[in-house]
Write a protein that holds these residues in place. Structure first.
Motif: not given
Lengths: 263, 255
Positions: B159-169, B83-90
């Motif tokens: 996929m765990d609510e992958p778009f849950g934190a995004l704006d509607a558009m 769900q969050g993008h903390d899983s990406l490697y900065d």
């Protein structure tokens, strides 16, 4: 388009930062000058100009450089040694609970015995040569690096590790390719803090037992009442610390991935 | 045979405040190639179900089979989009994030790059590969996560609510893209959401969960609408209402 605006703001930010630093330093010297010339009016508090002139003389005679090199070499050697010991210990403490239980009492005990308090014992063990200084700097470095490294390992996001696991990473790969790089900014922050400790320690050690270095310059200047020399040494310490810290900040930012190669 | 079978799966946590039954008697078969949306209110245990299929957590009752073999740990056969993008490697570029799984397998730099580029293009980020996650928007980061999971060529996507934190558009755009990618790759997908419209827009089946504690599957609705789905069509609305009626009871009183 967005990347262009981003890049130019970064450049403007950098310019503003540099300009801010120059102005800040200039203001410091102006205040120093005003205080010396109009407020204190004593030969015991020279203004920036006589100190600058004295610094030029010391540089011409190659004295200042020698002291700086002597102090910085000790700082670097002890600092690198301390970091080389501290990083693996910190990683182990952060990774394995049993290591944490075993070693945390040590770090929590020794970090409250300041390096300055260890000077006497260091001199007894290692003499007044290089070894005692390097020991003291390494000592003052190691615990700060251990603690921040261990904290960094603990702060690696759970999803980062899970993502690697479901991409097929082995335990070793999770450690080497995820936990370690994610911890690097913490390690560098610890080293940055340790560097400030190293400056404190080296001056104290050289004041008490040394044949050269900025601490020795300070001590000799006190003995012979060369007040300008004292100020030259103080300004040199400040500038060296400032520059070293800049280097660390740049490294931390680079590793945190906030800048890409094109900026 | 089903690709994934959950057989009477339960999960009970034991904490300082006592036992908490997150999931109770959850049974479901996922067929190869289907897009299953698991819909439920917050706290119903839907993420726990996904975590157990992923192998991050172990069921305390029942069992989960993948190709007939019990799931014991996370593996490269199940790609997860968080769900969050903390899983990406900065510290890695977008392209290196996508190629991370390939690197783990020891694929050479050139092959890795070519494959990562392919998936970068697939998620619509052509030309953005050299950027770091901190330079990408929330929607772009989720695209990178999807590309990273796909590049590893897993048997299925979780996929765990992958778009849950995004704006509607952005969410609507990414839903459309995901549908297209799914049609291209025909990966089996288990998609967790609390958004009825999202579930009906994406899924070939929608599973509705009872609210927690002890969340379990209440009903499964097949969605036989053609892709791409027309959200204002009568058929879409009818399915939406059907699912809505099912979850209505779960929403009220779920707070």
């Amino acid at each position: 388009m967005p990347s262009f605006t981003m890049r130019s703001t970064v450049r403007t930010d950098k310019l503003a930062t540099v300009a801010g630093y120059v102005a800040g330093f200039a203001l410091l010297f102006v205040i120093w000058h005003l205080a010396a010339a109009y407020l204190v009016k004593s030969i015991l508090f020279p203004g920036p100009w006589p100190v600058f002139e004295r610094a030029l003389v010391l540089i011409e005679d190659n004295i200042l450089q020698e002291q700086i090199v002597a102090s910085m070499r000790r700082i670097m050697q002890g600092f690198l040694l301390g970091s080389a010991i501290g990083i693996p210990i910190g990683l182990a403490i952060g990774s394995f609970r049993i290591v944490r239980w075993l070693l945390e009492p040590w770090t929590e005990f020794f970090r409250f015995i300041p390096a300055v308090a260890m000077i006497t014992v260091a001199v007894i063990w290692f003499g007044i040569g290089e070894e005692s200084k390097i020991f003291l700097i390494a000592y003052t470095t190691v615990f700060v690096v251990v603690i921040s490294t261990a904290a960094g390992v603990g702060a690696v996001g759970r999803d980062k590790i899970r993502a690697a696991q479901c991409l097929g990473a082995s335990r070793l790969q999770v450690f080497a390719l995820v936990a370690l790089p994610a911890t690097v900014p913490y390690i560098l922050t610890g080293m940055r803090l340790a560097m400030a400790n190293a400056f404190v320690t080296i001056v104290a050690a050289e004041l008490i037992a040394s044949n050269d270095g900025l601490g020795k310059l300070l001590w000799d200047a006190r003995l012979f009442m060369q007040i300008e020399d004292i100020f030259v040494a103080l300004v040199a310490l400040g500038l060296l610390g400032f520059l070293t810290d800049r280097v660390f900040r740049v490294l931390i930012r680079a590793f945190a991935g906030r800048f890409n190669a094109t900026v | 045979m089903a690709l994934v079978s959950l057989e009477g799966v339960g999960k009970t946590y034991h904490g300082r405040t006592g036992a908490w039954e997150a999931v109770r008697d959850f049974s479901l078969d996922l067929a190869d190639g289907e897009f299953f949306c698991l819909l439920g209110t917050s706290g119903c245990g839907k993420t726990t179900v996904l975590n157990m299929v992923a192998g991050f957590e172990q069921p305390t009752a029942g069992r989960i089979l993948l190709d007939g073999v019990p799931v014991e740990r996370p593996g490269a056969d199940r790609g997860v989009v968080f769900q969050g993008h903390d899983s990406l490697y900065d510290w890695l570029t977008a392209l290196d994030n996508i190629g991370f799984g390939l690197r783990l397998r020891g694929l050479g730099r050139r092959d890795r790059r070519a494959k990562a580029e392919h998936y970068l293009n697939m998620v619509g980020l052509t030309g953005q590969g050299a950027k770091h996650p901190s330079e990408l928007s929330g929607g772009m980061k989720q695209r990178i996560q999807i590309a990273r999971a796909l590049a590893n060529d897993p048997r299925m996507l979780l996929m765990d609510e992958p778009f849950g934190a995004l704006d509607a558009m952005t969410r609507a755009v990414l839903q459309g893209e995901l549908s297209r990618i799914w049609a291209e790759t025909r990966k089996t997908v288990l998609f967790i959401t609390h958004d009825i419209e999202e579930a009906v827009a994406l899924g070939t089946r929608v599973g509705v969960m009872k609210r927690g504690p002890g969340g379990t599957l209440k009903a499964v609705i097949p969605v036989d609408l053609p892709f791409p789905r027309e959200r204002t069509s009568d058929a879409f609305m009818a399915t939406f209402r059907e699912v809505h009626a099912l979850i209505h009871d779960e929403i009220h009183g779920a707070h």
